[in-house]
Write an enzyme that holds these catalytic residues in place. Structure first.
Site, PDB file in Angstrom:
ATOM      1  N   ASN A 188       0.808  -1.231   0.000  1.00 26.49           N
ATOM      2  CA  ASN A 188       0.000   0.000   0.000  1.00 26.49           C
ATOM      3  C   ASN A 188       0.843   1.282   0.000  1.00 26.49           C
ATOM      4  OD1 ASN A 188       0.725  -0.571   2.685  1.00 26.49           O
ATOM      5  ND2 ASN A 188      -1.032   0.541   3.489  1.00 26.49           N
ATOM      6  N   GLY A 219       2.322  -5.350   7.710  1.00 25.17           N
ATOM      7  CA  GLY A 219       1.305  -6.033   6.920  1.00 25.17           C
ATOM      8  C   GLY A 219       0.112  -6.390   7.777  1.00 25.17           C
ATOM      9  N   SER A 220      -0.581  -7.452   7.396  1.00 29.91           N
ATOM     10  CA  SER A 220      -1.820  -7.825   8.089  1.00 29.91           C
ATOM     11  C   SER A 220      -1.514  -8.466   9.447  1.00 29.91           C
ATOM     12  CB  SER A 220      -2.600  -8.800   7.220  1.00 29.91           C
ATOM     13  OG  SER A 220      -1.826  -9.960   7.016  1.00 29.91           O
ATOM     14  N   GLU A 225       4.182  -4.109  12.505  1.00 28.05           N
ATOM     15  CA  GLU A 225       3.313  -2.950  12.230  1.00 28.05           C
ATOM     16  C   GLU A 225       2.112  -3.497  11.480  1.00 28.05           C
ATOM     17  OE1 GLU A 225       4.319  -0.139  13.405  1.00 28.05           O
ATOM     18  OE2 GLU A 225       6.458  -0.434  13.724  1.00 28.05           O
ATOM     19  N   LEU A 226       0.970  -3.609  12.177  1.00 31.12           N
ATOM     20  CA  LEU A 226      -0.136  -4.407  11.619  1.00 31.12           C
ATOM     21  C   LEU A 226      -1.379  -3.565  11.324  1.00 31.12           C
ATOM     22  CD1 LEU A 226       0.456  -7.444  14.015  1.00 31.12           C
ATOM     23  CD2 LEU A 226       1.522  -6.986  11.808  1.00 31.12           C
ATOM     24  N   CYS A 261      -2.976   2.080   6.614  1.00 30.73           N
ATOM     25  CA  CYS A 261      -3.177   1.420   7.912  1.00 30.73           C
ATOM     26  C   CYS A 261      -3.702   2.384   8.965  1.00 30.73           C
ATOM     27  CB  CYS A 261      -1.879   0.783   8.372  1.00 30.73           C
ATOM     28  SG  CYS A 261      -0.521   1.953   8.472  1.00 30.73           S
TER      29      CYS A 261
HETATM   30  P1  NAD Z   1       0.011  -9.063   4.036  1.00 29.41           P
HETATM   31  O1  NAD Z   1       0.209  -9.409   5.456  1.00 29.41           O
HETATM   32  O2  NAD Z   1      -0.770  -9.969   3.192  1.00 29.41           O
HETATM   33  O3  NAD Z   1       1.435  -8.890   3.306  1.00 29.41           O
HETATM   34  C1  NAD Z   1       2.438  -8.035   3.775  1.00 29.41           C
HETATM   35  C2  NAD Z   1       3.804  -8.610   3.416  1.00 29.41           C
HETATM   36  O4  NAD Z   1       4.003  -9.817   4.153  1.00 29.41           O
HETATM   37  C3  NAD Z   1       3.948  -8.993   1.948  1.00 29.41           C
HETATM   38  O5  NAD Z   1       5.266  -8.746   1.530  1.00 29.41           O
HETATM   39  C4  NAD Z   1       3.671 -10.495   1.963  1.00 29.41           C
HETATM   40  O6  NAD Z   1       4.260 -11.164   0.876  1.00 29.41           O
HETATM   41  C5  NAD Z   1       4.304 -10.891   3.285  1.00 29.41           C
HETATM   42  N1  NAD Z   1       3.743 -12.106   3.920  1.00 29.41           N
HETATM   43  C6  NAD Z   1       2.488 -12.588   3.833  1.00 29.41           C
HETATM   44  N2  NAD Z   1       2.374 -13.707   4.578  1.00 29.41           N
HETATM   45  C7  NAD Z   1       3.582 -13.924   5.154  1.00 29.41           C
HETATM   46  C8  NAD Z   1       4.099 -14.925   6.025  1.00 29.41           C
HETATM   47  N3  NAD Z   1       3.344 -15.935   6.462  1.00 29.41           N
HETATM   48  N4  NAD Z   1       5.386 -14.845   6.434  1.00 29.41           N
HETATM   49  C9  NAD Z   1       6.163 -13.815   6.021  1.00 29.41           C
HETATM   50  N5  NAD Z   1       5.734 -12.848   5.168  1.00 29.41           N
HETATM   51  C10 NAD Z   1       4.458 -12.897   4.748  1.00 29.41           C
HETATM   52  O7  NAD Z   1      -0.601  -7.587   4.039  1.00 29.41           O
HETATM   53  P2  NAD Z   1      -1.072  -6.717   2.799  1.00 29.41           P
HETATM   54  O8  NAD Z   1      -2.407  -7.167   2.377  1.00 29.41           O
HETATM   55  O9  NAD Z   1       0.009  -6.636   1.792  1.00 29.41           O
HETATM   56  O10 NAD Z   1      -1.170  -5.265   3.493  1.00 29.41           O
HETATM   57  C11 NAD Z   1      -2.322  -4.783   4.064  1.00 29.41           C
HETATM   58  C12 NAD Z   1      -2.255  -4.893   5.577  1.00 29.41           C
HETATM   59  O11 NAD Z   1      -1.102  -4.255   6.080  1.00 29.41           O
HETATM   60  C13 NAD Z   1      -3.425  -4.182   6.249  1.00 29.41           C
HETATM   61  O12 NAD Z   1      -3.915  -4.971   7.289  1.00 29.41           O
HETATM   62  C14 NAD Z   1      -2.811  -2.908   6.782  1.00 29.41           C
HETATM   63  O13 NAD Z   1      -3.502  -2.339   7.869  1.00 29.41           O
HETATM   64  C15 NAD Z   1      -1.437  -3.385   7.155  1.00 29.41           C
HETATM   65  N6  NAD Z   1      -0.488  -2.270   7.219  1.00 29.41           N
HETATM   66  C16 NAD Z   1      -0.007  -1.876   8.425  1.00 29.41           C
HETATM   67  C17 NAD Z   1       0.856  -0.786   8.509  1.00 29.41           C
HETATM   68  C18 NAD Z   1       1.382  -0.291   9.832  1.00 29.41           C
HETATM   69  O14 NAD Z   1       2.332   0.474   9.832  1.00 29.41           O
HETATM   70  N7  NAD Z   1       0.799  -0.685  10.944  1.00 29.41           N
HETATM   71  C19 NAD Z   1       1.240  -0.126   7.335  1.00 29.41           C
HETATM   72  C20 NAD Z   1       0.729  -0.562   6.129  1.00 29.41           C
HETATM   73  C21 NAD Z   1      -0.126  -1.644   6.072  1.00 29.41           C
END
Ligand code: NAD
Length: 518
Positions: free
Chosen positions: A158, A232-233, A254-255, A288
Site C-alpha cells: 500500500n 502487513g496484516s 506494524e499491523l 493502515c
Molecule cells: P500481508 O500481510 O498480506 O502482506 C504483507 C507482506 O508480508 C507482503 O510482503 C507479503 O508477501 C508478506 N507475507 C504474507 N504472509 C507472510 C508470512 N506468512 N510470512 C512472512 N511474510 C508474509 O498484508 P497486505 O495485504 O500486503 O497489506 C495490508 C495490511 O497491512 C493491512 O492490514 C494494513 O492495515 C497493514 N499495514 C499496516 C501498517 C502499519 O504500519 N501498521 C502499514 C501498512 C499496512
C-alpha cells in the site's frame, strides 16, 4: 501499459538488483488501473534468501566499520536524491499501486523526512554512553550500541516506498545490512527506492532485495536474519512472530487497524467533516492509519453528517500520472472483492448507505466509490473487521465517555483522531484512547510525520515502534562494558560475615547520597 511513462527496459534494469540464484517461474505484476499484467518478477525461493542473507552478512562489517558521520551523510544525500528523482519514483509507485499522484507524493515526503531526521538525530542516539557504575568512582560503566547484524524487512503494497525503505534507514544508520522482501505487487517501486539509496553512496551489497511470495520467501527470511521488521496484516504478523520466536530473534510488527475518529460537541462540524474526509479516504482507504469508524456527538451529528456526505460525494475518482484526482484505484481484485463483500453484508443486515456503495468499472476495474454507512451493528463484518477500502461508518454518541468507550471497543489500537474546538480538551480525550498514535484536529499526518516520536500499534495492531529513539535503537544490541578499579566486588580476604556487614553499611550510605553522586 496504459500510457505508462515507465518503459519495460527500465523495469527490467531495476530487476537486475534482485537476488535470483537460478531459473525461476515468473509471477505476473498487474497494473491496477487496467487490471492487466504489464510485466513479471521471478518467484523467489529459499535459496535466493540464503544467498541474499550471505551477501548482506559479508557486507555488514565493512559498512558498520565506516564512521557514523559517513553513514549519516548517505541518508542526508538520499533525501536530496529522492527529491530530485521523485518523478520517476511517483510514476513507478502509481503504476504498481493505482494510487493518485498526491497519495504517492506523501511517500516521497515521508522518506525524505525520515532520512533527514535520522541523519541529524541518529548519531547522538547511537553514541556510547557512560552510566552510573556499581561502585561510584571505582566502576566505569559504558553502554555501547552494536548493530544486530542483518535486519530483514517484509513490506506490504500500500505504501511501497515508505514501508520498504523508510524503516530500513535507521537500521542502516545503526550499522546493519538489510535484506528486503517487498510485496510481490510492488517490487519495482521498492527496487527503485533502494537504487536511489545506492546512488546516494550506500554499498549495494549492504541492501539486498528478494522477490516472491510471503509464505515462501518472507517466511524463510525470518528464519535467517538477526532482526525482522514486518509491516502487513495482523494474520501474517502472527505467523512472523511465531517464527521469530522459534529463531529467538527480536521483531517489530506494524499491523492492521480499525481506526476511530471522534467529533466532540464543541467541534466546528464543517471543519471536522473536511478533516474527516482526509482521515477516511487517503489511498482509497488503503492506509493502515486511515479512519473507518466515526463517533460524532449528537449535538453536531446532523451538521457533520450532511457536510461529510457532501464532501464525500464531491471526491473525484480518476487515473493518470498527473496531479488531479482525489481518489485512485483499489490495488487489486482481492481488495475490491473484500470491499464489496463488507458493504453487501452490512446492507443485507440493515445498514443504510448515505453515499457510494458501488464499484466504478467505468473509471477502472478496481475502483470503488467513497462510501459512508450508518446503522452499522455488531453483527456486520465491517463493524470491527478492517475493510482497508473507502468504506466508513458513522455513529452518533451521547457523550465523550460514550465516544471513548466505543473507540476503545476494538482489538486494534493503531491510530485515532479527535476533533474539538478546545485543544487542551482534545489532548485530555486523546490520552484516554487505546491507540499508539492520536491526532487532535488532524487526520493522521501530525502524529505520523512527527518522526522524532514513536509510532506503532497497541493490541492486534502490533508490537514495537518505528520513528523516534525506539525506531532506531531497536536495530541495536545494547552492550554494557564495566571496568572495575581498585576495590573488587566481593569479600576478597575478608570473612563473609564481615564483608556482609560492611556492604550493609555501604548500601545504607549509598541510599542517602543524592542521585547524581551515586
Ligand atoms: P500481508 O500481510 O498480506 O502482506 C504483507 C507482506 O508480508 C507482503 O510482503 C507479503 O508477501 C508478506 N507475507 C504474507 N504472509 C507472510 C508470512 N506468512 N510470512 C512472512 N511474510 C508474509 O498484508 P497486505 O495485504 O500486503 O497489506 C495490508 C495490511 O497491512 C493491512 O492490514 C494494513 O492495515 C497493514 N499495514 C499496516 C501498517 C502499519 O504500519 N501498521 C502499514 C501498512 C499496512
Amino acid at each position: 501499459m496504459h500510457n505508462s511513462p515507465v518503459g519495460r527496459d527500465r523495469l527490467e534494469s531495476l530487476r537486475d538488483a534482485l537476488v535470483v540464484t537460478g531459473e525461476r517461474e515468473r509471477l505476473d505484476v498487474i497494473a491496477p488501473v487496467s487490471g492487466a499484467p504489464f510485466t513479471s518478477i521471478p518467484a523467489g525461493t529459499e535459496a535466493d534468501v540464503e544467498v541474499a542473507v550471505e551477501r548482506a552478512e559479508a557486507a555488514q562489517a565493512s559498512w558498520a566499520g565506516r564512521p557514523l558521520t559517513e553513514r549519516a551523510a548517505v541518508l542526508e544525500r538520499y533525501a536530496d536524491r529522492v527529491l530530485d528523482a521523485q518523478d520517476e519514483l511517483l510514476d513507478v509507485a502509481q503504476l504498481e499501486t493505482g494510487k493518485t499522484r498526491r497519495d504517492a507524493f506523501e511517500e516521497v515526503l515521508d522518506v525524505v523526512q525520515t532520512a533527514t531526521h535520522y541523519a541529524d538525530a541518529g548519531p547522538e542516539l547511537l553514541e556510547s554512553e557512560r552510566r552510573s557504575g556499581a561502585i561510584p568512582g571505582l566502576t566505569k560503566t559504558t553502554v555501547h550500541r552494536r548493530p544486530k547484524g542483518v535486519a530483514g524487512f517484509i513490506s506490504p503494497w500500500n505504501y511501497p516506498v515508505t514501508l520498504s525503505v523508510s524503516d530500513a534507514l535507521p537500521a542502516l544508520l545503526a550499522g546493519n545490512a538489510v535484506v528486503l522482501k517487498p510485496a510481490q505487487e510492488t517490487t519495482h517501486t521498492a527496487l527503485l527506492a533502494r537504487q536511489l539509496l545506492v546512488d546516494a553512496g550506500l554499498p549495494p551489497a549492504a541492501f539486498q532485495v528478494v522477490s516472491g511470495t510471503g509464505e515462501r520467501v518472507g517466511a524463510e527470511l525470518v528464519d535467517r536474519v538477526d532482526y525482522v521488521c514486518f509491516t502487513g496484516s495482523t494474520e501474517a504478523g502472527r505467523s512472523v512472530a511465531k517464527r521469530a520466536g522459534r529463531a529467538l530473534i527480536d521483531c517489530s510488527l506494524e499491523l492492521g487497524g480499525k481506526n476511530p475518529l471522534l467529533v466532540l460537541d464543541d467541534a466546528n462540524p464543517r471543519k471536522a467533516a473536511r478533516g474527516a474526509i482526509r482521515a477516511c479516504f487517503p489511498n482509497a482507504g488503503q492506509l493502515c492509519i486511515s479512519t473507518e469508524r466515526l463517533y460524532i456527538h449528537e449535538s453536531v451529528y446532523e451538521a457533520f453528517r450532511d457536510a461529510f456526505v457532501t464532501e464525500a460525494r464531491a471526491l473525484d475518482l480518476g487515473t493518470g500520472f498527473a496531479y488531479g484526482p482525489d481518489v485512485g484505484s483499489l490495488q487489486s481484485a482481492a481488495q475490491l472483492d473484500k470491499t464489496e463483500r463488507h458493504v453487501a453484508d452490512a446492507i443485507e443486515k440493515g445498514a443504510d448507505v448515505l453515499v457510494g456503495g458501488r464499484p466504478r468499472p467505468d473509471v477502472g476495474p478496481y475502483f470503488y466509490e467513497p462510501t459512508v454507512l450508518t446503522d452499522v451493528t455488531h453483527e456486520m463484518t465491517l463493524f470491527d473487521e478492517e475493510t482497508f477500502g473507502p468504506v466508513v461508518s458513522l455513529y452518533p454518541v451521547g457523550s465523550v465517555d460514550d465516544a471513548v468507550e466505543r473507540a476503545n471497543d476494538s482489538r486494534y489500537g493503531l491510530n485515532a483522531s479527535v476533533w474539538t474546538g478546545d485543544h487542551d480538551r482534545g489532548e485530555r480525550v486523546a490520552e484516554r484512547i487505546d491507540c499508539g498514535t492520536v491526532n487532535v484536529n488532524e487526520a493522521y499526518a501530525a502524529a505520523w510525520a512527527s518522526v522524532d516520536a514513536p509510532m506503532g500499534g497497541m493490541g492486534d495492531s502490533g508490537i514495537g515502534r518505528r520513528h523516534g529513539e525506539e525506531g532506531l535503537l531497536k536495530y541495536t544490541e545494547a552492550q554494557t562494558v564495566a571496568v572495575q578499579r581498585g576495590l573488587q566486588i566481593g569479600p576478597g580476604p575478608l570473612p563473609d560475615g564481615v564483608w556482609a556487614r560492611l556492604m550493609t553499611g555501604f548500601s545504607k550510605l549509598l541510599k542517602r547520597l543524592p542521585g547524581w553522586l551515586r
